[in-house]
Design a protein around this motif. Structure first.
Motif, PDB file in Angstrom:
ATOM      1  N   GLN A   1      -9.612 -10.331   6.002  1.00  0.00           N
ATOM      2  CA  GLN A   1      -9.912  -9.056   6.669  1.00  0.00           C
ATOM      3  C   GLN A   1      -9.027  -7.935   6.136  1.00  0.00           C
ATOM      4  N   LEU A   2      -7.750  -8.238   5.874  1.00  0.00           N
ATOM      5  CA  LEU A   2      -6.845  -7.227   5.321  1.00  0.00           C
ATOM      6  C   LEU A   2      -7.235  -6.864   3.890  1.00  0.00           C
ATOM      7  N   LEU A   3      -7.706  -7.824   3.108  1.00  0.00           N
ATOM      8  CA  LEU A   3      -8.178  -7.528   1.753  1.00  0.00           C
ATOM      9  C   LEU A   3      -9.366  -6.571   1.787  1.00  0.00           C
ATOM     10  N   GLU A   4     -10.215  -6.694   2.785  1.00  0.00           N
ATOM     11  CA  GLU A   4     -11.341  -5.781   2.929  1.00  0.00           C
ATOM     12  C   GLU A   4     -10.889  -4.387   3.354  1.00  0.00           C
ATOM     13  N   ARG A   5      -9.844  -4.301   4.180  1.00  0.00           N
ATOM     14  CA  ARG A   5      -9.373  -3.026   4.722  1.00  0.00           C
ATOM     15  C   ARG A   5      -8.577  -2.212   3.702  1.00  0.00           C
ATOM     16  N   TYR A   6      -7.731  -2.854   2.932  1.00  0.00           N
ATOM     17  CA  TYR A   6      -6.865  -2.159   1.975  1.00  0.00           C
ATOM     18  C   TYR A   6      -7.489  -2.222   0.584  1.00  0.00           C
ATOM     19  N   GLU A   7      -7.195  -1.247  -0.229  1.00  0.00           N
ATOM     20  CA  GLU A   7      -7.697  -1.219  -1.596  1.00  0.00           C
ATOM     21  C   GLU A   7      -6.701  -1.901  -2.525  1.00  0.00           C
ATOM     22  N   LEU A   8      -6.408  -3.161  -2.239  1.00  0.00           N
ATOM     23  CA  LEU A   8      -5.494  -3.965  -3.041  1.00  0.00           C
ATOM     24  C   LEU A   8      -6.287  -5.121  -3.644  1.00  0.00           C
TER      25      LEU A   8
ATOM     26  N   ASP B   1       0.820  -1.213   0.000  1.00  0.00           N
ATOM     27  CA  ASP B   1       0.000   0.000   0.000  1.00  0.00           C
ATOM     28  C   ASP B   1       0.855   1.265   0.000  1.00  0.00           C
ATOM     29  N   SER B   2       1.970   1.241   0.714  1.00  0.00           N
ATOM     30  CA  SER B   2       2.840   2.423   0.820  1.00  0.00           C
ATOM     31  C   SER B   2       3.769   2.585  -0.382  1.00  0.00           C
ATOM     32  N   GLY B   3       3.895   1.532  -1.200  1.00  0.00           N
ATOM     33  CA  GLY B   3       4.805   1.584  -2.332  1.00  0.00           C
ATOM     34  C   GLY B   3       6.196   1.060  -2.028  1.00  0.00           C
ATOM     35  N   ALA B   4       6.429   0.589  -0.798  1.00  0.00           N
ATOM     36  CA  ALA B   4       7.731   0.006  -0.454  1.00  0.00           C
ATOM     37  C   ALA B   4       7.969  -1.294  -1.222  1.00  0.00           C
ATOM     38  N   ALA B   5       6.890  -1.948  -1.637  1.00  0.00           N
ATOM     39  CA  ALA B   5       6.969  -3.166  -2.449  1.00  0.00           C
ATOM     40  C   ALA B   5       6.007  -3.021  -3.622  1.00  0.00           C
ATOM     41  N   ASP B   6       6.372  -3.635  -4.739  1.00  0.00           N
ATOM     42  CA  ASP B   6       5.506  -3.602  -5.911  1.00  0.00           C
ATOM     43  C   ASP B   6       4.300  -4.517  -5.750  1.00  0.00           C
ATOM     44  N   ASN B   7       4.519  -5.655  -5.127  1.00  0.00           N
ATOM     45  CA  ASN B   7       3.478  -6.658  -4.912  1.00  0.00           C
ATOM     46  C   ASN B   7       3.766  -7.380  -3.605  1.00  0.00           C
ATOM     47  N   GLY B   8       2.788  -8.152  -3.158  1.00  0.00           N
ATOM     48  CA  GLY B   8       2.962  -8.950  -1.951  1.00  0.00           C
ATOM     49  C   GLY B   8       2.451 -10.359  -2.182  1.00  0.00           C
TER      50      GLY B   8
END
Length: 89
Positions: free
Chosen positions: A64-71, A40-47
């Motif tokens: 839950q994290l998929l729901e929280r972040y717009e990824l 999300d911050s751009g420190a990594a291209d993908n996870g």
């Protein structure tokens, strides 16, 4: 390309990352939340995160994290993981 993984080099997450993106650089993260933050911050291209496990089923923290972040999930890789117990007789 930088791929954030939960865990460290030598882990199954690293194996999945290098299978998907050979030659990628690995960013170690202590937990799934930090993987999402890195992307999300751009420190990594993908996870790379596990969302299913044959023994435990769905990994709810990741959902839950998929729901929280717009990824978005953009790819999938399956690993045939075999572990062996060894001991000194």
């Amino acid at each position: 390309m930088i791929i954030a993984i939960q865990g460290t080099k030598g882990s199954f997450h690293e194996e999945a990352a290098t299978k998907l993106v050979p030659g990628c650089k690995i960013l170690d993260c202590i937990d799934f939340h930090h993987v999402f933050e890195a992307v999300d911050s751009g420190a990594a291209d993908n996870g790379i995160v596990a969302i299913e496990n044959n023994i435990y089923g769905s990994i709810n923290a990741v959902y839950q994290l998929l729901e929280r972040y717009e990824l978005q999930i953009v790819s999938e890789v399956s690993l045939n993981i075999q572990q062996y117990l060894i001991s000194k007789g």
